[in-house]
Design a protein around this motif. Structure first.
Motif, PDB file in Angstrom:
ATOM      1  N   GLY A  57       0.778  -1.237   0.000  1.00 49.16           N
ATOM      2  CA  GLY A  57       0.000   0.000   0.000  1.00 49.16           C
ATOM      3  C   GLY A  57       0.807   1.284   0.000  1.00 49.16           C
ATOM      4  O   GLY A  57       0.253   2.355  -0.188  1.00 49.16           O
ATOM      5  N   ASP A  58       2.115   1.203   0.239  1.00 45.24           N
ATOM      6  CA  ASP A  58       2.955   2.405   0.261  1.00 45.24           C
ATOM      7  C   ASP A  58       3.854   2.447  -0.967  1.00 45.24           C
ATOM      8  O   ASP A  58       4.398   1.421  -1.371  1.00 45.24           O
ATOM      9  N   ILE A  59       4.038   3.663  -1.516  1.00 44.29           N
ATOM     10  CA  ILE A  59       4.972   3.755  -2.641  1.00 44.29           C
ATOM     11  C   ILE A  59       6.409   3.611  -2.145  1.00 44.29           C
ATOM     12  O   ILE A  59       6.761   4.109  -1.073  1.00 44.29           O
ATOM     13  N   VAL A  60       7.207   2.907  -2.925  1.00 43.81           N
ATOM     14  CA  VAL A  60       8.628   2.733  -2.596  1.00 43.81           C
ATOM     15  C   VAL A  60       9.445   2.829  -3.884  1.00 43.81           C
ATOM     16  O   VAL A  60       8.902   2.752  -4.985  1.00 43.81           O
ATOM     17  N   VAL A  75       2.581  -6.468  -3.882  1.00 38.90           N
ATOM     18  CA  VAL A  75       3.215  -5.485  -4.753  1.00 38.90           C
ATOM     19  C   VAL A  75       2.226  -5.084  -5.853  1.00 38.90           C
ATOM     20  O   VAL A  75       1.578  -5.952  -6.446  1.00 38.90           O
ATOM     21  N   GLU A  76       2.099  -3.791  -6.065  1.00 43.41           N
ATOM     22  CA  GLU A  76       1.256  -3.304  -7.169  1.00 43.41           C
ATOM     23  C   GLU A  76       2.113  -2.442  -8.085  1.00 43.41           C
ATOM     24  O   GLU A  76       2.888  -1.604  -7.622  1.00 43.41           O
ATOM     25  N   ASP A 115      -0.624   8.257  -5.158  1.00 47.73           N
ATOM     26  CA  ASP A 115      -0.432   8.195  -3.713  1.00 47.73           C
ATOM     27  C   ASP A 115      -1.044   9.434  -3.050  1.00 47.73           C
ATOM     28  O   ASP A 115      -1.655   9.354  -1.986  1.00 47.73           O
ATOM     29  N   LEU A 116      -0.883  10.575  -3.715  1.00 44.57           N
ATOM     30  CA  LEU A 116      -1.437  11.830  -3.203  1.00 44.57           C
ATOM     31  C   LEU A 116      -2.946  11.872  -3.433  1.00 44.57           C
ATOM     32  O   LEU A 116      -3.711  12.272  -2.554  1.00 44.57           O
TER      33      LEU A 116
ATOM     34  N   ARG B 107      10.402   3.728   3.596  1.00 41.88           N
ATOM     35  CA  ARG B 107      11.248   2.571   3.943  1.00 41.88           C
ATOM     36  C   ARG B 107      12.441   2.920   4.835  1.00 41.88           C
ATOM     37  O   ARG B 107      12.873   2.100   5.637  1.00 41.88           O
ATOM     38  N   GLY B 108      12.978   4.104   4.672  1.00 42.48           N
ATOM     39  CA  GLY B 108      14.159   4.485   5.457  1.00 42.48           C
ATOM     40  C   GLY B 108      13.834   4.550   6.947  1.00 42.48           C
ATOM     41  O   GLY B 108      12.727   4.930   7.322  1.00 42.48           O
ATOM     42  N   THR B 109      14.783   4.175   7.787  1.00 47.69           N
ATOM     43  CA  THR B 109      14.522   4.083   9.222  1.00 47.69           C
ATOM     44  C   THR B 109      15.386   5.039  10.047  1.00 47.69           C
ATOM     45  O   THR B 109      16.475   5.428   9.632  1.00 47.69           O
ATOM     46  N   MET B 110      14.872   5.355  11.239  1.00 47.55           N
ATOM     47  CA  MET B 110      15.637   6.177  12.181  1.00 47.55           C
ATOM     48  C   MET B 110      16.946   5.480  12.564  1.00 47.55           C
ATOM     49  O   MET B 110      18.013   6.099  12.560  1.00 47.55           O
TER      50      MET B 110
END
Lengths: 157, 268
Positions: A57-60, A75-76, A115-116, B107-110
């Motif tokens: 659900g999150d863009i990466v 994955v979409e 996403d926005l 994805r990046g983490t603290m």
């Protein structure tokens, strides 16, 4: 394949199990192994955004995630969101506003823009620019892209 | 370019991670937003990547007496959505907006940012300004290191072999300013300022001015902005980068100090 790891993931609704070498990043896997070539490879170090896909659900950045890390993930890709018509309003707006020229950045741009759109907010033009700031377009100068996203969200033609 | 060949193991427990980390050429993989580009560019060549993203012990944001404990695996995006961070350590929230772009913040983490210790990164300077404590875990227990002793050099920290960064603890400080100058939003900072203030005084740290984040001790204690601007030259001896001379960086550091000063100097 060296060090291959059995990996099961769901791509655009289809469950897939493959043995994947850890060095293969997600976009190479999607393109080379599954033939989903809509996600593009530009810089391969997370700068250009052409490889943007959705994971759980999150863009990466598809180039900054190993395919083996997608084990158990949903994955979409641009193909999935096009077929489901989720992107149809944005695609229509990009068309009407001439928001693409060569089209190389467009799949990633649409993924970031959607996403926005689905966040349900009413962003300003500055906020739209901030949200797509990680997606490079070398043709349009972004103005028409921001117009298209704004039109989709705010219903302005 | 493509990454070189390496093995991959996803740790199911901290105990398993401690075992795997003993293997030659092993390296921890968290969000991967700095490590994977360095693999793709072949700047790093680990033999084994230990994926710790499944470890529950390293997740979550917890309110503690006097502050917050933020798990190493908390992503920038999770941090940005956290009410607890907004109330206890708004500096981190202000800083997170400057980290790259939405897809990377997902994805990046603290923990990854602190452990890598990139001199242009946002969280290390925030940790220094906030007097954070870095929590490192190993087979036999944990070790707690104040931020002032954690950042030791360029990409070099106090993490010892066999240790994993588990969390960072931040005391509650409500008044804060984070400012950064970059050529484009989300790019590496030319120079940045992380400043906080409470009844005990001001604490101002800089990023992008040396091998580590730098605490501007003398400027923080100054009685007026003019005095602080004068003293900043003693606190900072910025290293030039490809585009900016040392003098430019010091000038820009002063510009940021001027912008931050009023917020950090109101009476408590």
């Amino acid at each position: 394949m060296d060090h291959a790891v059995e990996t099961t993931l769901t791509v655009n609704g289809t469950r897939i199990t493959r043995r994947i070498a850890p060095r293969v990043h997600l976009v190479d896997f999607l393109r080379d192994e599954l033939g989903l070539t809509g996600s593009h490879i530009g810089c391969e170090h997370g700068v250009c955004g052409a490889c943007t896909v959705r994971v759980n659900g999150d863009i990466v950045r598809g180039c900054l995630m190993l395919a083996v890390q997608a084990d158990g993930c949903t994955v979409e890709t641009i193909e999935g969101l096009s077929d489901s018509k989720e992107l149809a309003p944005l695609q229509q707006a990009f068309h009407e506003h001439n928001a693409l020229q060569c089209g190389f950045c467009t799949p990633g741009m649409l993924m970031a823009a959607q996403d926005l759109v689905r966040s349900g907010t009413k962003p300003t033009r500055d906020e739209i620019r901030a949200h797509i700031s990680g997606n490079y377009c070398r043709c349009t100068g972004y103005q028409a892209i921001v117009d298209a996203i704004e039109a989709t969200i705010n219903g302005k033609g | 370019m493509k990454a070189p060949s390496f093995a991959y193991a996803k740790a199911k427990s901290l105990a398993e991670a401690f075992e795997l980390i003993e293997r030659p050429g092993a390296r921890i993989l968290a969000g991967g937003q700095s490590l994977i580009p360095s693999l793709n560019m072949r700047l790093a060549s680990p033999e084994l990547l230990i994926d710790i993203t499944g470890l529950k012990d390293l997740q979550g944001i917890d309110r503690r007496p006097g502050g917050l404990r933020i798990g190493a695996l908390v992503t920038h995006a999770q941090l940005q959505r956290s009410d607890a961070v907004d109330q206890h350590a708004p500096l981190l929230l202000q800083a997170a907006a400057h980290i790259a772009h939405p897809a990377i913040r997902n994805r990046g983490t603290m923990g990854g940012s602190l452990a890598l210790a990139d001199p242009a990164a946002e969280y290390p300077a925030c940790a220094l300004a906030l007097n954070a404590t870095i929590v490192l875990v190993h087979r036999r227990g944990e070790r707690r290191v104040p931020a002032a002793k954690f950042f030791k050099g360029l990409f070099e920290t106090d993490i010892r072999p066999g240790e994993i960064l588990a969390a960072a603890e931040f005391p509650k400080v409500e008044r804060s300013v984070f400012l950064e100058l970059a050529r484009r939003h989300g790019d590496y900072a030319i120079v940045g300022l992380a400043g906080v203030a409470d009844a005990s005084g001001r604490r101002i740290a800089y990023l992008g001015v040396g091998a580590t984040p730098v605490f501007a001790e003398q400027a923080s204690r100054a009685v007026s902005l003019n005095a602080a601007l004068e003293l900043l030259g003693r606190d900072l001896q910025p290293q030039a980068d490809l585009y900016n001379s040392s003098a430019t960086k010091l000038h820009l550091a002063k510009v940021l100090l001027s912008r931050a000063w009023t917020t950090l100097s109101k009476p408590h």
